[in-house]
Design an enzyme around this catalytic site. Structure first.
Site, mmCIF file in Angstrom:
data_model
loop_
_atom_site.group_PDB
_atom_site.id
_atom_site.type_symbol
_atom_site.label_atom_id
_atom_site.label_comp_id
_atom_site.label_asym_id
_atom_site.label_seq_id
_atom_site.Cartn_x
_atom_site.Cartn_y
_atom_site.Cartn_z
ATOM 1 N N PHE A 1 -23.800 -10.804 21.565
ATOM 2 C CA PHE A 1 -22.621 -11.688 21.546
ATOM 3 C C PHE A 1 -22.884 -12.865 20.604
ATOM 4 C CE2 PHE A 1 -23.252 -9.904 25.817
ATOM 5 C CZ PHE A 1 -22.073 -9.170 25.992
ATOM 6 N N CYS B 1 -21.208 -19.293 30.691
ATOM 7 C CA CYS B 1 -20.484 -20.523 30.369
ATOM 8 C C CYS B 1 -19.252 -20.704 31.247
ATOM 9 C CB CYS B 1 -20.098 -20.548 28.894
ATOM 10 S SG CYS B 1 -19.033 -19.174 28.387
#
Length: 409
Positions: free
Chosen positions: A242, A353
């Site tokens: 990612f 996150c």
């Protein structure tokens, strides 16, 4: 509380009173039991307890479930330009205290509720400020607050050429606001010709497009976590999953990694990561690949061991409590696969996150993934977001980033 107050008044429930006393600035529509006066949308309203105790003054939203966002708990505050300038100065002085001077050119200057500006985010990328406005209270004041911020920075010797607004998010609809994107007018000034600028973070150079990049243009919250990865990467073969703009991959390569493979499902992200590698003279050690990480990790399992350091920095798998269980399943899948793929003694950097995937849920997932993979995790570091994204105790939404470094044994 002063005897005479000119603002409309909201009487709130015991639950809301308790939350406010613990530091949370939000009062929901269902928590207001009585409303006196005629509050304007985005206007000031006093919050009081059932017994009439002053709790704070906030910005009122007629459309949002978050009906009132407190900006002060001081009954003596006067909400004029001097009030906002004082809060802006506090925010900038805080950044100067917690960051090195070289980090001030690319940092988060305003972090919403944590700085007392509910619904406002401002990031600095070199000479450009990138702002996102998500509440009607900040919307009605942005043409005062944002030019004032630019002026404060300039008077402190900082170069600011313009402010680009990135309020192009669906979340604004909950406040009854339309999406907005473009240069914010500054009195007597012409906006810059380009919304693209170069920044340097941890010695790595990036081109940042504040007009078209994700959110405000670039993710600044992992700044010091990237440094931690760079320190551990020397001589290792790294897989950065990612990768987005390639930030972890480039920090690893600059830290001395023997080779880095940077992977993202987005072809445009891969192209950007490739360009950033070239910009930093790292193309010979950073290979950028377009692939779905959920497909790639199982495929690599059947191949000879290639990586001794894997980085997992996925986007937020959940943005609501309703989808947390599915998100945890996704987090476990990639962490389990990475643990299986690494040799004993290899290293893993992993993070989330999303504040909905709490630290308790995230660490429980990691324990479960390690057990299923038949490995043990030796923790090197547990980290959070950079201090220019301050965590305000009592406001759990500001505590969102979990970052762990492990050795897999």
């Amino acid at each position: 509380m002063k005897a005479e107050r000119s603002y409309p008044r909201a009487v709130v429930t015991a639950k809301a009173e308790n939350a406010v006393l613990q530091g949370h600035p939000w009062i929901y529509d269902a928590e207001i039991t009585a409303l006196t006066g005629q509050p304007e949308n985005g206007g000031l309203v006093d919050a009081v307890s059932r017994k009439g105790r002053y709790l704070g003054t906030g910005l009122y939203s007629k459309e949002s479930k978050i009906r009132l966002r407190l900006i002060s708990r001081n009954a003596n505050d006067v909400f004029d330009d001097a009030f906002w300038e004082r809060k802006l100065r506090w925010a900038w002085e805080y950044r100067k205290a917690v960051l090195r001077e070289e980090d001030l050119t690319c940092c988060r200057v305003i972090f919403g509720e944590a700085d007392g500006f509910p619904g406002l985010t401002v990031d600095r990328f070199g000479p450009l400020l990138s702002a996102q406005v998500l509440s009607v209270g900040m919307e009605t004041r942005k043409h005062t607050i944002l030019p004032m911020l630019a002026d404060i920075l300039r008077r402190d010797g900082q170069r600011i050429d313009g402010i680009y607004e990135r309020s192009d998010v669906k979340l604004r609809e909950k406040e009854g606001l339309e999406q907005v994107k473009g240069w914010l007018p500054l009195p007597g000034e012409t906006p810059p010709a380009s919304a693209v600028t170069e920044i340097t973070e941890n010695g790595v150079k990036y081109l940042v497009d504040v007009e078209n990049g994700q959110k405000t243009g670039f993710f600044l919250d992992q700044k010091f976590n990237r440094q931690a990865v760079a320190r551990l990467a020397r001589g290792r073969t790294v897989l950065d999953c990612f990768t987005h703009t390639g930030s972890f991959a480039l920090n690893a390569a600059l830290g001395g990694a023997a080779h880095v493979t940077a992977v993202d499902v987005s072809e445009s992200a891969v192209e950007m990561a490739r360009a950033n590698a070239a910009r930093n003279g790292l193309s010979d050690r950073v290979e950028c690949v377009c692939a779905n990480v959920f497909d790639l990790l199982p495929e690599l399992e059947g191949q000879p061991a290639r990586y001794d350091f894997i980085i997992l920095d996925p986007p937020a798998f959940t943005k609501s409590r309703a989808t947390v269980a599915n998100a945890i399943t996704g987090y476990k899948e990639i962490n389990y696969r990475a643990m299986k793929l690494l040799p004993r003694g290899g290293y893993l950097a992993t993070c989330s996150c999303s504040h909905f995937a709490t630290e308790e849920k995230f660490t429980a997932m990691l324990r479960s993934a390690a057990r299923d993979a038949g490995v043990q995790l030796r923790q090197i570091e547990a980290r959070q977001q950079a201090p220019d994204h301050p965590i305000l105790w009592g406001v759990e939404e500001t505590n969102y980033l979990k970052f762990y470094l492990f050795q897999v044994i």
